[in-house]
Design a protein around this motif. Structure first.
Motif, PDB file in Angstrom:
ATOM      1  N   THR A   9      38.699  44.821  37.904  1.00  0.00           N
ATOM      2  CA  THR A   9      39.558  44.371  38.994  1.00  0.00           C
ATOM      3  C   THR A   9      38.947  44.725  40.337  1.00  0.00           C
ATOM      4  O   THR A   9      38.275  45.748  40.472  1.00  0.00           O
ATOM      5  CB  THR A   9      40.973  44.976  38.881  1.00  0.00           C
ATOM      6  OG1 THR A   9      41.764  44.489  39.967  1.00  0.00           O
ATOM      7  CG2 THR A   9      40.956  46.489  38.895  1.00  0.00           C
ATOM      8  N   ARG A  10      39.199  43.879  41.311  1.00  0.00           N
ATOM      9  CA  ARG A  10      38.803  44.151  42.701  1.00  0.00           C
ATOM     10  C   ARG A  10      39.878  44.939  43.428  1.00  0.00           C
ATOM     11  O   ARG A  10      39.606  45.621  44.394  1.00  0.00           O
ATOM     12  CB  ARG A  10      38.585  42.831  43.450  1.00  0.00           C
ATOM     13  CG  ARG A  10      37.377  42.057  43.021  1.00  0.00           C
ATOM     14  CD  ARG A  10      37.295  40.765  43.809  1.00  0.00           C
ATOM     15  NE  ARG A  10      38.343  39.851  43.360  1.00  0.00           N
ATOM     16  CZ  ARG A  10      38.129  38.693  42.770  1.00  0.00           C
ATOM     17  NH1 ARG A  10      36.914  38.270  42.588  1.00  0.00           N
ATOM     18  NH2 ARG A  10      39.119  37.942  42.388  1.00  0.00           N
ATOM     19  N   ALA A  63      33.179  39.634  38.724  1.00  0.00           N
ATOM     20  CA  ALA A  63      33.182  38.183  38.564  1.00  0.00           C
ATOM     21  C   ALA A  63      33.757  37.891  37.192  1.00  0.00           C
ATOM     22  O   ALA A  63      33.112  38.171  36.185  1.00  0.00           O
ATOM     23  CB  ALA A  63      31.764  37.621  38.681  1.00  0.00           C
ATOM     24  N   PRO A  64      34.981  37.360  37.133  1.00  0.00           N
ATOM     25  CA  PRO A  64      35.556  37.064  35.816  1.00  0.00           C
ATOM     26  C   PRO A  64      34.657  36.112  35.040  1.00  0.00           C
ATOM     27  O   PRO A  64      34.107  35.179  35.617  1.00  0.00           O
ATOM     28  CB  PRO A  64      36.895  36.417  36.129  1.00  0.00           C
ATOM     29  CG  PRO A  64      37.140  36.617  37.575  1.00  0.00           C
ATOM     30  CD  PRO A  64      35.844  36.977  38.214  1.00  0.00           C
ATOM     31  N   GLY A  65      34.492  36.380  33.772  1.00  0.00           N
ATOM     32  CA  GLY A  65      33.621  35.562  32.940  1.00  0.00           C
ATOM     33  C   GLY A  65      34.288  34.277  32.516  1.00  0.00           C
ATOM     34  O   GLY A  65      35.462  34.251  32.172  1.00  0.00           O
ATOM     35  N   ASN A  66      33.530  33.206  32.553  1.00  0.00           N
ATOM     36  CA  ASN A  66      34.017  31.933  32.042  1.00  0.00           C
ATOM     37  C   ASN A  66      33.847  31.946  30.531  1.00  0.00           C
ATOM     38  O   ASN A  66      32.753  32.179  30.037  1.00  0.00           O
ATOM     39  CB  ASN A  66      33.233  30.775  32.659  1.00  0.00           C
ATOM     40  CG  ASN A  66      33.786  29.438  32.232  1.00  0.00           C
ATOM     41  OD1 ASN A  66      34.962  29.323  31.896  1.00  0.00           O
ATOM     42  ND2 ASN A  66      32.963  28.420  32.247  1.00  0.00           N
ATOM     43  N   GLY A  67      34.922  31.730  29.810  1.00  0.00           N
ATOM     44  CA  GLY A  67      34.866  31.747  28.355  1.00  0.00           C
ATOM     45  C   GLY A  67      35.285  33.071  27.754  1.00  0.00           C
ATOM     46  O   GLY A  67      35.555  33.147  26.566  1.00  0.00           O
ATOM     47  N   ASP A 117      43.071  38.767  39.395  1.00  0.00           N
ATOM     48  CA  ASP A 117      41.625  38.756  39.615  1.00  0.00           C
ATOM     49  C   ASP A 117      40.943  37.540  38.999  1.00  0.00           C
ATOM     50  O   ASP A 117      39.750  37.341  39.185  1.00  0.00           O
ATOM     51  CB  ASP A 117      40.982  40.019  39.029  1.00  0.00           C
ATOM     52  CG  ASP A 117      41.140  41.209  39.937  1.00  0.00           C
ATOM     53  OD1 ASP A 117      40.529  41.208  41.017  1.00  0.00           O
ATOM     54  OD2 ASP A 117      41.880  42.141  39.578  1.00  0.00           O
ATOM     55  N   GLY A 118      41.678  36.748  38.226  1.00  0.00           N
ATOM     56  CA  GLY A 118      41.095  35.581  37.573  1.00  0.00           C
ATOM     57  C   GLY A 118      40.668  35.809  36.137  1.00  0.00           C
ATOM     58  O   GLY A 118      40.116  34.908  35.504  1.00  0.00           O
TER      59      GLY A 118
END
Length: 134
Positions: A9-10, A63-67, A117-118
């Motif tokens: 988290t940021r 950076a939230p991971g895609n997938g 955070d996404g």
């Protein structure tokens, strides 16, 4: 299989305000919280692992991971519904409303959302609906 899962988290305070009520709704006990570090952890029952950890990434980058997705277990379909509503009320974003996903299996009932955070999360129940007979 898992020792722990860490979600970065940021903004720890914002994330903690999101995860605390979600984990409480799912009946998962908070094991510790250290805002000075910052990090917090929730413990599975009967314990002591796996743990779900929340905190600032070690490298300082986020950076939230895609997938990538963390799926949390719900005991009932009503709990999935409540968790999804609670997540959205605490700043989450819907990625798929609660419902059956029979392409996974006949009783898979899940909901998908992102935290503030996404990070992508799922809450899923694998049990058949509660019996109404009685």
């Amino acid at each position: 299989m898992f020792s722990h899962i860490h979600i970065g988290t940021r903004d720890f305070d914002l994330a903690l305000a999101f995860y605390r009520p979600l984990m409480a709704l799912l009946g998962v006990t908070e094991r510790f919280c250290d805002p000075a570090r910052p990090w917090a952890g929730w413990q599975s029952t009967p314990g002591p692992r796996p743990l779900l950890l929340l905190g600032a990434p070690y490298e300082g980058e986020h950076a939230p991971g895609n997938g990538q997705m963390v799926a949390l277990l719900a005991a009932t379909r009503a709990q999935v519904d409540a968790a999804h509503a609670l997540a959205l009320a605490h700043g989450g974003r819907c990625e798929g409303p609660p419902g059956l996903r029979p392409h996974y299996h006949a009783h898979y009932y899940g909901a998908y959302f992102r935290d503030p955070d996404g990070n992508k999360l799922c809450v899923a129940c694998h049990a058949p609906p509660a019996s109404t007979a009685g």
